[in-house]
Motif scaffolding. Structure first.
Motif, short mmCIF file in Angstrom:
data_model
loop_
_atom_site.label_atom_id
_atom_site.label_comp_id
_atom_site.label_asym_id
_atom_site.label_seq_id
_atom_site.Cartn_x
_atom_site.Cartn_y
_atom_site.Cartn_z
N LYS A 131 -14.42 0.30 10.01
CA LYS A 131 -14.24 1.06 11.25
C LYS A 131 -12.79 1.47 11.45
O LYS A 131 -12.50 2.46 12.11
CB LYS A 131 -14.71 0.23 12.44
N THR A 132 -11.88 0.69 10.88
CA THR A 132 -10.45 1.00 11.00
C THR A 132 -9.99 2.04 9.98
O THR A 132 -8.79 2.23 9.78
CB THR A 132 -9.63 -0.29 10.81
N GLU A 133 -10.96 2.68 9.30
CA GLU A 133 -10.69 3.73 8.32
C GLU A 133 -9.99 3.20 7.07
O GLU A 133 -9.21 3.92 6.43
CB GLU A 133 -9.91 4.90 8.95
N LEU A 134 -10.28 1.97 6.72
CA LEU A 134 -9.86 1.43 5.44
C LEU A 134 -11.01 1.61 4.45
O LEU A 134 -12.18 1.44 4.80
CB LEU A 134 -9.52 -0.05 5.54
N VAL A 135 -10.68 1.94 3.21
CA VAL A 135 -11.65 2.06 2.13
C VAL A 135 -11.62 0.75 1.35
O VAL A 135 -10.61 0.41 0.72
CB VAL A 135 -11.33 3.26 1.23
N VAL A 136 -12.71 -0.01 1.41
CA VAL A 136 -12.74 -1.38 0.88
C VAL A 136 -13.57 -1.43 -0.40
O VAL A 136 -14.76 -1.08 -0.40
CB VAL A 136 -13.34 -2.36 1.92
N ARG A 137 -12.94 -1.85 -1.47
CA ARG A 137 -13.61 -1.94 -2.79
C ARG A 137 -14.03 -3.40 -3.03
O ARG A 137 -13.19 -4.28 -3.20
CB ARG A 137 -12.64 -1.49 -3.87
N GLN A 183 -2.47 9.59 5.01
CA GLN A 183 -1.50 8.57 4.62
C GLN A 183 -1.00 7.78 5.83
O GLN A 183 -0.86 6.56 5.76
CB GLN A 183 -0.32 9.23 3.91
N VAL A 184 -0.73 8.47 6.91
CA VAL A 184 -0.17 7.81 8.10
C VAL A 184 -1.31 7.19 8.90
O VAL A 184 -2.23 7.88 9.35
CB VAL A 184 0.61 8.81 8.97
N ARG A 185 -1.24 5.89 9.11
CA ARG A 185 -2.24 5.18 9.90
C ARG A 185 -1.72 5.01 11.32
O ARG A 185 -0.66 4.43 11.54
CB ARG A 185 -2.56 3.81 9.29
N ARG A 186 -2.47 5.55 12.26
CA ARG A 186 -2.09 5.46 13.67
C ARG A 186 -2.79 4.26 14.31
O ARG A 186 -3.91 3.91 13.91
CB ARG A 186 -2.45 6.76 14.39
N PRO A 187 -2.16 3.65 15.32
CA PRO A 187 -2.75 2.46 15.96
C PRO A 187 -4.17 2.68 16.46
O PRO A 187 -4.99 1.78 16.43
CB PRO A 187 -1.80 2.18 17.12
#
Length: 254
Positions: free
Chosen positions: A110-116, A234-238
């Motif tokens: 949900k935090t927009e991380l791509v998890v492998r 690239q830029v992760r916002r809070p």
């Protein structure tokens, strides 16, 4: 440890042979990359179990350090930092070793991380020296914040009896008895952690869950669609967090 029973050996062989589809993991920015280790081992009966941290909610912090770091390197490093499992460049106490089996399709947090997800097998027998050990008594208790869960076909996530597999059916009957007599303690595993484990079990045992689940593995298509919409930058916002509206917009691109 006891050798893998026939059902478990078949499961490990399937994981070794598994080739994931093309992944978007290498195309997303470093700030969006994360990996998690699915560590399997055999118990004294040769059944497969998976080691899960009780702090599974920290899965979103398993981020890559550099663009050159592989998913397995990230997963092993984070497992070292979080639970004390030696990382990919450190030896385990003999006779233990870790075999990397396969990677699964990337999942989207949900935090927009791509998890492998990275699947590995903890060996506890050294064929050179003949040394043998029980992971549940000689290694796992040394690690922090762990619980062990069944990932065997005896798990509720997998259809139980198989007409042509007597060893597997016996394992199912044994676990059923343990559950009925209170010998097995249950923990609730949910969210992305549960989904990743179910996907690993689907590959390992070539079966589908009895309960409702995603028909696809991972979120590769959704990840690519979100990138087309300008997300996962690239830029992760809070405040970066996927909303239902954004997911629906991305789904329409399929």
């Amino acid at each position: 440890m006891a050798p893998l029973n026939p059902a478990s050996q078949e499961a490990i062989d399937r994981l070794r042979r598994y080739t994931p589809p093309p992944t978007a993991y290498g195309q997303v920015p470093l700030s969006r990359r994360a990996a998690v280790l699915i560590l399997l081992y055999a118990d004294l009966q040769g059944d497969l179990r998976v080691v899960i941290t009780i702090r599974a909610k920290t899965l979103s912090s398993c981020k890559a350090d550099t663009l050159s770091e592989t998913a397995f390197q990230t997963a092993r490093r984070e497992a070292c930092e979080e639970i004390g499992l030696p990382d990919i460049n450190q030896p385990l106490p003999p006779p233990f070793s870790v075999e990397h089996l396969c990677e699964l399709p990337a999942n989207l947090a949900k935090t927009e991380l791509v998890v492998r997800p990275c699947v590995a097998l903890l060996h506890s027998f050294d064929p050179v020296t003949g040394a043998n050990a029980d992971p549940e008594t000689e290694l796992i208790p040394r690690l922090d914040a762990l619980h062990q869960f069944f990932v065997h076909s005896t798990n509720h996530a997998i259809k139980p009896h198989s007409p042509n597999n007597k060893a597997q059916n016996a394992a199912v009957d044994k676990l059923t008895h343990q559950e009925e007599t209170g010998q097995v303690q249950h923990y609730r595993v949910f969210g992305m952690t549960a989904r990743i484990i179910v996907d690993a079990a689907r590959v390992a045992f070539a079966r589908e869950p009895e309960f409702e689940h995603n028909s696809h593995f991972g979120d590769e298509e959704m990840i690519n669609n979100l990138r087309r919409l300008g997300r996962l930058s690239q830029v992760r916002r809070p405040g970066d967090e996927l909303t239902r509206e954004m997911m629906e917009r991305a789904a329409k691109l399929s």
